[in-house]
Design a protein around this motif. Structure first.
Motif, PDB file in Angstrom:
ATOM      1  N   UNK A   1       0.751  -1.313   0.056  1.00  0.00           N
ATOM      2  CA  UNK A   1      -0.091   0.000  -0.269  1.00  0.00           C
ATOM      3  C   UNK A   1       0.842   1.230  -0.078  1.00  0.00           C
ATOM      4  N   UNK A   2       0.063   2.429  -0.084  1.00  0.00           N
ATOM      5  CA  UNK A   2       0.661   3.713   0.012  1.00  0.00           C
ATOM      6  C   UNK A   2       0.904   4.277   1.774  1.00  0.00           C
ATOM      7  N   UNK A   3       2.071   4.330   2.164  1.00  0.00           N
ATOM      8  CA  UNK A   3       2.212   4.483   3.841  1.00  0.00           C
ATOM      9  C   UNK A   3       2.650   5.704   3.791  1.00  0.00           C
ATOM     10  N   UNK A   4       2.138   6.313   4.965  1.00  0.00           N
ATOM     11  CA  UNK A   4       2.524   7.645   5.305  1.00  0.00           C
ATOM     12  C   UNK A   4       3.335   7.794   6.709  1.00  0.00           C
ATOM     13  N   UNK A   5       4.767   8.237   6.806  1.00  0.00           N
ATOM     14  CA  UNK A   5       5.396   8.436   7.977  1.00  0.00           C
ATOM     15  C   UNK A   5       5.776   9.783   8.105  1.00  0.00           C
ATOM     16  N   UNK A   6       5.284  10.427   9.110  1.00  0.00           N
ATOM     17  CA  UNK A   6       5.522  11.874   9.342  1.00  0.00           C
ATOM     18  C   UNK A   6       5.247  12.602   8.052  1.00  0.00           C
ATOM     19  N   UNK A   7       6.312  13.243   7.272  1.00  0.00           N
ATOM     20  CA  UNK A   7       5.794  13.977   6.130  1.00  0.00           C
ATOM     21  C   UNK A   7       6.095  13.125   4.872  1.00  0.00           C
ATOM     22  N   UNK A   8       6.573  11.923   5.053  1.00  0.00           N
ATOM     23  CA  UNK A   8       6.800  11.096   3.921  1.00  0.00           C
ATOM     24  C   UNK A   8       5.515  10.403   3.534  1.00  0.00           C
ATOM     25  N   UNK A   9       5.389  10.145   2.179  1.00  0.00           N
ATOM     26  CA  UNK A   9       4.357   9.083   1.656  1.00  0.00           C
ATOM     27  C   UNK A   9       5.380   8.308   0.731  1.00  0.00           C
ATOM     28  N   UNK A  10       5.372   6.672   1.330  1.00  0.00           N
ATOM     29  CA  UNK A  10       5.845   5.803   0.674  1.00  0.00           C
ATOM     30  C   UNK A  10       5.024   4.858  -0.067  1.00  0.00           C
TER      31      UNK A  10
END
Length: 340
Positions: free
Chosen positions: A315-324
């Motif tokens: 999936x598309x994952x969000x960590x802090x400011x990042x979207x992976x």
């Protein structure tokens, strides 16, 4: 029958119920089934909204699944005891199927899943679980309502042939030896014969009992047929069956984490299981995890933001400011989904 009582199926009685002559009818906290409603109407009682409790979802799933499991156990015991091959379809239609349909209507996969986690009655709870998961899957596959109710019954009865298998094999606390396994495999043909010989069932339902262990590549049993010879109902039940078996604690191994199970099912989607049915299932389950946190292979924790149709397990994952975007960042992966 007084139809106004029907709306209270699945709710709980607040207090002990008596009829107009003061005869005791049902105890407080009964979870009302179609059977109970008929009894209440026979006593000419009309229920009022204040007579019942609205059960919260989690408690409802637990109660409904526990009740269905007990009813299945009863049906199994009855058949073992009477040695009859005729299935009590009336009991099944009144005491099991309505609840399975009600739980499936909620479409709340996680809530339902925890109620399906076995206590120590895997053999019976598994039938109910496969009934519920197959019904959800049938909905996601857009089956027509009449096909869906046929599927629900077929899925709930898929393992009925196990009543012909000695109990010590069913509950053996380890893997079966060859001889025991050969005997266990016969539950498919036994089930087929029982459903076929019962009035009020269809051939399609009997075939599910026969074929739910057949695999697309011909590696299944009892006949090792190839995918094009396996009915759609059987393919749906096979997916539900494998999923519940892998996510349950058994006598001889503990449940695998959900994401692990989906990954293994995805690996089998082209050889063993129907690829389309499997992809709809995996996609829907991943969709229901949006908003959950995941542990990634590099040790970081992120939140699932979006499921990508072409690669639902990445999936598309969000960590802090990042979207992976895990479908692009192939060196990263999900270790497991953390429950909310």
């Amino acid at each position: 029958m007084n139809n106004s009582n029907e709306q209270y199926i699945g709710k709980q009685l607040v207090a002990n119920l008596f009829n107009h002559s003061g005869v005791f009818v049902l105890p407080a906290l009964t979870l009302l089934t179609g059977e109970h409603i008929r009894l209440i109407s026979q006593h000419k009682i009309v229920l009022e909204p204040q007579d019942v409790l609205q059960v919260d979802s989690a408690a409802f799933y637990q109660l409904a699944v526990d009740d269905c499991t007990a009813a299945m156990e009863n049906i199994f015991e009855q058949l073992r005891y009477t040695k009859t091959k005729r299935l009590p379809m009336l009991e099944l239609r009144n005491e099991v199927i309505p609840f399975i349909q009600q739980v499936s209507e909620k479409n709340d996969f996680y809530g339902i899943l925890s109620a399906l986690q076995t206590k120590d009655d895997y053999t019976y709870r598994h039938n109910v679980a496969v009934g519920i998961i197959s019904t959800l899957l049938g909905k996601w596959l857009k089956l027509k309502p009449e096909e869906l109710s046929m599927l629900t019954i077929a899925a709930t009865l898929h393992d009925i042939g196990k009543i012909m298998i000695p109990a010590e094999i069913l509950t053996k606390p380890g893997p079966l030896n060859e001889e025991e396994h050969a005997l266990m495999k016969k539950h498919t043909t036994y089930g087929y014969e029982m459903i076929r010989d019962t009035v009020g069932t269809t051939h399609m339902q009997a075939l599910v009992a026969l074929q739910h262990h057949e695999r697309m590549d011909g590696s299944g049993y009892p006949f090792g047929v190839l995918g094009h010879r396996i009915t759609d109902f059987s393919k749906i039940v096979a997916v539900a069956d494998i999923f519940h078996a892998m996510t349950s604690d058994r006598f001889y191994r503990t449940a695998a984490p959900l994401y692990e199970v989906l990954k293994q099912m995805d690996d089998n989607a082209y050889s063993k299981l129907d690829p389309y049915i499997c992809s709809v299932f995996i996609n829907k389950l991943m969709q229901s995890m949006i908003g959950n946190e995941v542990l990634l292979t590099d040790g970081r924790i992120g939140k699932i933001i979006m499921i990508l149709a072409h690669d639902p397990l990445r999936p598309l994952v969000n960590i802090g400011e990042d979207f992976i975007d895990l479908s692009r960042e192939r060196q990263l992966g999900v270790v497991r989904v953390l429950s909310q």
